[in-house]
Enzyme design. Sequence first.
Site, short mmCIF file in Angstrom:
data_model
loop_
_atom_site.label_atom_id
_atom_site.label_comp_id
_atom_site.label_asym_id
_atom_site.label_seq_id
_atom_site.Cartn_x
_atom_site.Cartn_y
_atom_site.Cartn_z
N GLN A 285 0.82 -1.22 0.00
CA GLN A 285 0.00 0.00 0.00
C GLN A 285 0.85 1.27 0.00
O GLN A 285 0.49 2.27 -0.62
CB GLN A 285 -0.93 0.00 1.22
CG GLN A 285 -2.03 -1.04 1.11
CD GLN A 285 -2.99 -1.00 2.28
OE1 GLN A 285 -2.78 -0.25 3.24
NE2 GLN A 285 -4.01 -1.82 2.23
N GLU A 369 15.55 30.57 -15.48
CA GLU A 369 14.29 31.18 -15.93
C GLU A 369 13.45 31.63 -14.73
O GLU A 369 12.22 31.51 -14.73
CB GLU A 369 13.47 30.18 -16.77
CG GLU A 369 14.26 29.53 -17.86
CD GLU A 369 14.22 30.30 -19.14
OE1 GLU A 369 13.45 31.27 -19.22
OE2 GLU A 369 15.00 29.96 -20.03
C1 LIG Z 1 22.38 25.10 -16.28
C2 LIG Z 1 21.99 26.53 -16.32
C3 LIG Z 1 21.72 27.14 -17.54
C4 LIG Z 1 21.41 28.51 -17.59
N1 LIG Z 1 21.19 29.12 -18.82
C5 LIG Z 1 21.06 30.48 -18.86
C6 LIG Z 1 21.01 31.16 -20.14
O1 LIG Z 1 21.01 30.53 -21.21
N2 LIG Z 1 20.97 32.52 -20.14
C7 LIG Z 1 20.96 33.27 -18.99
O2 LIG Z 1 20.93 34.49 -19.08
N3 LIG Z 1 21.01 32.65 -17.78
C8 LIG Z 1 21.06 31.29 -17.68
N4 LIG Z 1 21.13 30.65 -16.47
C9 LIG Z 1 21.20 31.47 -15.25
C10 LIG Z 1 19.93 31.45 -14.41
O3 LIG Z 1 18.90 32.10 -15.06
C11 LIG Z 1 20.29 32.07 -13.04
O4 LIG Z 1 21.10 31.13 -12.37
C12 LIG Z 1 19.06 32.41 -12.21
O5 LIG Z 1 18.38 33.52 -12.75
C13 LIG Z 1 19.40 32.68 -10.75
O6 LIG Z 1 20.45 33.59 -10.65
P1 LIG Z 1 21.71 33.25 -9.68
O7 LIG Z 1 22.17 31.87 -9.97
O8 LIG Z 1 22.66 34.37 -9.83
O9 LIG Z 1 21.09 33.22 -8.23
P2 LIG Z 1 20.83 34.49 -7.29
O10 LIG Z 1 20.02 35.51 -8.02
O11 LIG Z 1 22.11 34.92 -6.65
O12 LIG Z 1 19.90 33.83 -6.16
C14 LIG Z 1 20.40 32.98 -5.13
C15 LIG Z 1 19.23 32.65 -4.21
O13 LIG Z 1 18.74 33.85 -3.60
C16 LIG Z 1 17.35 33.95 -3.83
N5 LIG Z 1 16.96 35.36 -3.94
C17 LIG Z 1 17.49 36.34 -4.73
N6 LIG Z 1 16.85 37.49 -4.56
C18 LIG Z 1 15.86 37.25 -3.65
C19 LIG Z 1 14.81 38.03 -3.08
N7 LIG Z 1 14.60 39.31 -3.44
N8 LIG Z 1 13.98 37.43 -2.19
C20 LIG Z 1 14.15 36.15 -1.85
N9 LIG Z 1 15.10 35.34 -2.35
C21 LIG Z 1 15.94 35.89 -3.26
C22 LIG Z 1 17.12 33.21 -5.14
O14 LIG Z 1 15.76 32.84 -5.30
C23 LIG Z 1 18.06 32.02 -4.95
O15 LIG Z 1 17.41 31.06 -4.14
C24 LIG Z 1 21.35 29.26 -16.38
C25 LIG Z 1 21.57 28.62 -15.16
C26 LIG Z 1 21.89 27.28 -15.12
C27 LIG Z 1 22.12 26.61 -13.80
#
Ligand SMILES: Cc1cc2nc3c(=O)[nH]c(=O)nc-3n(C[C@H](O)[C@H](O)[C@H](O)COP(=O)(O)OP(=O)(O)OC[C@H]3O[C@@H](n4cnc5c(N)ncnc54)[C@H](O)[C@@H]3O)c2cc1C
Length: 390
Positions: A285, A369
């Site tokens: 289950q 995204e």
């Molecule tokens: C495999 C991969 C492919 C990607 N491809 C692309 C691409 O083709 N083009 C592109 O431009 N980008 C790309 N990205 C980047 C992706 O869009 C970013 O990683 C994402 O937008 C988050 O940004 P960061 O990693 O800098 O995290 P940060 O913005 O530093 O965030 C870190 C944490 O803090 C949190 N946080 C931030 N601000 C706040 C707030 N105001 N309140 C609460 N929580 C918050 C976030 O939610 C997260 O949990 C890719 C990422 C990966 C991993």
Amino acid sequence: MSSFDPADPLGIDDLLDPEDLAVRDTVRNWAADRVLPHVAEWYEKGELPGVRELARELGAMGALGMSLKGYGCAGASAVQYGLACLELEAADSGIRSLVSVQGSLAMYAIHRFGSEEQKQTWLPRMAAGEVIGCFGLTEPDHGSDPASMRTHAKRDGADWVLNGRKMWITNGSVAGVAVVWAQTEEGVRGFVVPTDSPGFSAPEITHKWSLRASVTSELVLDDVRLPGDAVLPEVTGLRGPLSCLTHARYGIVWGAMGAARSCFEAAVEYAKSREQFGRPIGGFQLTQAKLADMAVELHKGILLAHHLGRRMDAGRLRPEQVSFGKLNNVREAIDICRTARTILGANGISLEYPVMRHATNLESVLTYEGTVEMHQLVLGKALTGIDAFR
Ligand SMILES: Cc1cc2nc3c(=O)[nH]c(=O)nc-3n(C[C@H](O)[C@H](O)[C@H](O)COP(=O)(O)OP(=O)(O)OC[C@H]3O[C@@H](n4cnc5c(N)ncnc54)[C@H](O)[C@@H]3O)c2cc1C
């Protein structure tokens, strides 16, 4: 009354027309033939060999810029594009990412905001998969808050000169064209950058434990000189990149359910054949409760994706609704994959099965995204009228 179909318990197929089903079957068959037999090996090696050939095949199938009209694009419906994303991501999130970035980010930006000349120059070759595109928004120090980006473009006579760095850029080092967002005196603008421009380089990012069958790169822009008409003329400000992201996020709403479906199917098969305590584990289950809950979230998620697709086709899809879908479907997909992992026991961590690969891929999908938190903030603002981003 028709019989219960375990693969389609809610009868969602009844909502699809013959053309939708044909698109779905074509993409599913292509992925079964070209991706599934190899993807575990690509993933283990951390590479996507033959990416240019794959892009051309995806182009021939009409999967690149699929819902765009004209310029060699298929002009498919949003629902059909979504079904394609689901089938591609059921194979691997890396392949769906290749297609999303090409069609929904790079091509969409040029199609929506480009000049006629930019469209004629790039879109037909991108639709055919002859040129791969990437989309540079994120920077090493600026992810969720792109308004603070440091990459900038300055006018020099009739030219633009770009400097800066982008990070985590899908398709970066295999791209022939990059759509790069940069600060200018007028605000954020988009630039169409041929990747053979002097001063442009795209070193590949290695040591990833997620999306390993996908190319991810830095973009380095070191005094990249572009002609005056390299700017996307039809948009200024973050509205440009954000509307591209809305389009790409829509595809993810569907795609995440593909990864979830793959894990769910693996779990059902395993539960029916694996015996412990003298009977199949699917007969316990506790296992059935897991499978029932997974099926409920999987098909609710597909129904939600379909609903959003219909709204997009009707021109009535709001960005907040896409946030709703991305937030729910990626989060639920990860949960389904993790539960599937438990049903497979130790085999759940093996690349012999797709489960762990999908689960780790979805960690990237959860972040890119727009992170979970960004979509919660979008919805929180829409629900309360109060902006809590800063
Ligand atoms: C495999 C991969 C492919 C990607 N491809 C692309 C691409 O083709 N083009 C592109 O431009 N980008 C790309 N990205 C980047 C992706 O869009 C970013 O990683 C994402 O937008 C988050 O940004 P960061 O990693 O800098 O995290 P940060 O913005 O530093 O965030 C870190 C944490 O803090 C949190 N946080 C931030 N601000 C706040 C707030 N105001 N309140 C609460 N929580 C918050 C976030 O939610 C997260 O949990 C890719 C990422 C990966 C991993």
